[in-house]
Design an enzyme around this catalytic site. Structure first.
Site, PDB file in Angstrom:
ATOM      1  N   GLY A 110      -8.777  -3.374 -11.611  1.00 55.92           N
ATOM      2  CA  GLY A 110      -9.017  -2.167 -12.388  1.00 55.92           C
ATOM      3  C   GLY A 110      -9.840  -1.212 -11.545  1.00 55.92           C
ATOM      4  O   GLY A 110     -10.694  -1.640 -10.754  1.00 55.92           O
ATOM      5  N   LYS A 128     -10.575  12.633  -7.508  1.00 56.14           N
ATOM      6  CA  LYS A 128      -9.801  12.081  -6.389  1.00 56.14           C
ATOM      7  C   LYS A 128      -8.361  11.772  -6.817  1.00 56.14           C
ATOM      8  O   LYS A 128      -7.965  10.620  -6.929  1.00 56.14           O
ATOM      9  CB  LYS A 128     -10.460  10.805  -5.848  1.00 56.14           C
ATOM     10  CG  LYS A 128      -9.842  10.316  -4.527  1.00 56.14           C
ATOM     11  CD  LYS A 128      -9.989   8.834  -4.333  1.00 56.14           C
ATOM     12  CE  LYS A 128      -9.146   7.991  -5.215  1.00 56.14           C
ATOM     13  NZ  LYS A 128      -7.668   8.141  -5.014  1.00 56.14           N
ATOM     14  N   GLU A 141      -0.401  12.784  -8.807  1.00 62.17           N
ATOM     15  CA  GLU A 141      -1.279  12.910  -9.971  1.00 62.17           C
ATOM     16  C   GLU A 141      -1.730  14.355 -10.167  1.00 62.17           C
ATOM     17  O   GLU A 141      -1.824  14.839 -11.298  1.00 62.17           O
ATOM     18  CB  GLU A 141      -2.487  11.989  -9.808  1.00 62.17           C
ATOM     19  CG  GLU A 141      -2.133  10.507  -9.926  1.00 62.17           C
ATOM     20  CD  GLU A 141      -3.254   9.592  -9.468  1.00 62.17           C
ATOM     21  OE1 GLU A 141      -3.169   8.388  -9.767  1.00 62.17           O
ATOM     22  OE2 GLU A 141      -4.190  10.065  -8.795  1.00 62.17           O
ATOM     23  N   GLN A 165      -1.019  10.099   5.510  1.00 60.84           N
ATOM     24  CA  GLN A 165      -1.453  11.367   6.121  1.00 60.84           C
ATOM     25  C   GLN A 165      -2.947  11.631   5.940  1.00 60.84           C
ATOM     26  O   GLN A 165      -3.452  12.674   6.361  1.00 60.84           O
ATOM     27  CB  GLN A 165      -0.665  12.548   5.539  1.00 60.84           C
ATOM     28  CG  GLN A 165       0.746  12.695   6.099  1.00 60.84           C
ATOM     29  CD  GLN A 165       1.671  11.579   5.671  1.00 60.84           C
ATOM     30  OE1 GLN A 165       1.794  11.311   4.465  1.00 60.84           O
ATOM     31  NE2 GLN A 165       2.301  10.919   6.616  1.00 60.84           N
ATOM     32  N   SER A 183      -1.364  -4.482   2.600  1.00 55.41           N
ATOM     33  CA  SER A 183      -1.406  -4.331   1.147  1.00 55.41           C
ATOM     34  C   SER A 183      -2.018  -2.987   0.807  1.00 55.41           C
ATOM     35  O   SER A 183      -2.971  -2.549   1.460  1.00 55.41           O
ATOM     36  CB  SER A 183      -2.228  -5.451   0.504  1.00 55.41           C
ATOM     37  OG  SER A 183      -2.420  -5.214  -0.878  1.00 55.41           O
ATOM     38  N   VAL A 186      -3.093  -2.509  -2.393  1.00 58.34           N
ATOM     39  CA  VAL A 186      -3.901  -2.763  -3.591  1.00 58.34           C
ATOM     40  C   VAL A 186      -5.352  -2.383  -3.316  1.00 58.34           C
ATOM     41  O   VAL A 186      -5.962  -2.856  -2.353  1.00 58.34           O
ATOM     42  CB  VAL A 186      -3.805  -4.241  -4.009  1.00 58.34           C
ATOM     43  CG1 VAL A 186      -4.731  -4.516  -5.197  1.00 58.34           C
ATOM     44  CG2 VAL A 186      -2.372  -4.603  -4.366  1.00 58.34           C
ATOM     45  N   ASP A 193      -9.202   2.902  -4.462  1.00 56.25           N
ATOM     46  CA  ASP A 193     -10.512   2.553  -5.019  1.00 56.25           C
ATOM     47  C   ASP A 193     -11.544   2.382  -3.910  1.00 56.25           C
ATOM     48  O   ASP A 193     -12.704   2.792  -4.051  1.00 56.25           O
ATOM     49  CB  ASP A 193     -10.408   1.266  -5.839  1.00 56.25           C
ATOM     50  CG  ASP A 193      -9.407   1.377  -6.971  1.00 56.25           C
ATOM     51  OD1 ASP A 193      -9.292   2.470  -7.546  1.00 56.25           O
ATOM     52  OD2 ASP A 193      -8.746   0.371  -7.272  1.00 56.25           O
ATOM     53  N   VAL A 240     -12.061   7.659   3.803  1.00 55.61           N
ATOM     54  CA  VAL A 240     -10.763   7.416   4.440  1.00 55.61           C
ATOM     55  C   VAL A 240     -10.816   6.149   5.291  1.00 55.61           C
ATOM     56  O   VAL A 240      -9.860   5.360   5.323  1.00 55.61           O
ATOM     57  CB  VAL A 240     -10.340   8.641   5.281  1.00 55.61           C
ATOM     58  CG1 VAL A 240      -9.122   8.313   6.149  1.00 55.61           C
ATOM     59  CG2 VAL A 240     -10.032   9.823   4.365  1.00 55.61           C
ATOM     60  N   GLY A 281      -3.110  -9.154   0.194  1.00 54.69           N
ATOM     61  CA  GLY A 281      -3.097  -9.316  -1.250  1.00 54.69           C
ATOM     62  C   GLY A 281      -3.972  -8.324  -1.971  1.00 54.69           C
ATOM     63  O   GLY A 281      -3.834  -7.112  -1.814  1.00 54.69           O
TER      64      GLY A 281
END
Length: 313
Positions: free
Chosen positions: A41, A187, A192, A230, A252, A254, A258, A282, A293
């Site tokens: 999350g 962000k 989005e 980019q 990954s 994932v 965040d 960055v 993972g």
């Protein structure tokens, strides 16, 4: 100024499961590798990354069921401070599957359970009773059925307590929080931001202008648009610059966004300029891509990549 603490809020936490298959094919029984579980999350991953990078944080989130208990055990094992609000619905699970045949990753994101009006009030009450923090990071997907006044009350409560609010959300929720205004940082990624506007972004100059307009209107002090491979675009009242992403082996995605957000807020909290903070972000986001993972960025990788970005300005 050194921040006392960075508080994160995750309204739809997840128990992440990562596994691998030799070949991803329809209809066949797919033999998977041993599962690796991680707390997940948006805000939770932000707190996990801040902890890894040496910062102080508390993760606030609702939790329920045996999946929620597992998530709490994993956070305790990582040493991440948290405040969990007990709810009736089970914490959702998300599944990340890597196909070893081509090293592509498939991410199955399950929906979160709605929060009842009483549970929503409990989250807001928890925010008011926790020790004051300098920053509140609101990150991750939102559950269905939030009361119309939930986000205004959330931001109002935080701002009255002196929290600078950072938002990583999308769609109507992002639009609503920008309409309230007074944010420190948003962000979004390119998609989005376009969804929030209700129109496509027609090239770099249009993107720059959209971000400048949000800052000039007082909706947010800074905008960092994540641009994937980019890098990112940083816009404040005084800065408009593109920050390239270092080229690294991709394992990954994932938690990459965040990790970027966590590192940026942490660096800004330590007194760094927006440009320095964005580069550190960055670097951390790129470091997360190098991990397997549901693993997040490591301090040594983040520092090395940040040094490269600082030297290449």
């Amino acid at each position: 100024m050194i921040a006392r603490c960075i508080l994160t809020l995750t309204l739809s936490p997840a128990l992440d499961l990562a596994t691998c298959v030799q070949h991803l094919r329809p209809h066949d029984k797919l033999r998977c590798s041993a599962p690796v579980y991680a707390p997940g999350g948006g805000g939770i991953n932000v707190s996990r990354t801040i902890r890894r990078l040496g910062g102080e944080t508390v993760a606030l989130f609702p939790v329920g069921g045996s999946t929620g208990e597992h998530l709490l055990e994993l956070l305790k094992a990582e040493g991440v401070p948290f405040h969990a609000v007990s709810v009736s619905g089970w914490t959702r699970e998300c599944i990340n599957v890597t196909n070893r045949a081509d090293n592509q990753q498939y991410r199955f994101v399950l929906p979160g359970n709605p929060l009842s009006p009483q549970e929503q009030s409990a989250v807001l009450s928890a925010l008011e009773t926790l020790p004051a923090a300098d920053f509140l990071v609101i990150s991750g997907s939102l559950p269905e059925g939030l009361a119309a006044d939930f986000l205004p009350r959330l931001l109002g409560n935080a701002q009255r307590r002196g929290c600078r609010c950072v938002v990583d959300s999308n769609g109507s929720a992002l639009r609503q929080m920008l309409d309230i205004g007074g944010l420190l940082l948003i962000k979004p990624n390119l998609d989005e931001l376009a969804a929030m506007l209700g129109e496509p972004i027609a090239g770099p100059e249009h993107l720059n202008q959209v971000a400048r307009d949000l800052v000039a209107a007082g909706r947010t002090e800074a905008v960092l648009v994540s641009l994937g491979a980019q890098g990112a675009l940083l816009v404040t009242a005084d800065v408009c610059e593109r920050i390239p992403a270092p080229t690294v082996p991709r394992r990954s995605t994932v938690g990459a966004g965040d990790s970027l957000l966590a590192a940026m807020v942490l660096k800004r909290a330590s007194g760094a300029s927006w440009s320095e903070a964005a580069r550190y972000g960055v670097a951390a986001g790129t470091a997360a891509i190098m991990a397997e993972g549901s693993e997040l960025s490591r301090l040594e990788d983040t520092e090395r990549l940040y040094s490269w970005l600082a030297a290449s300005r």
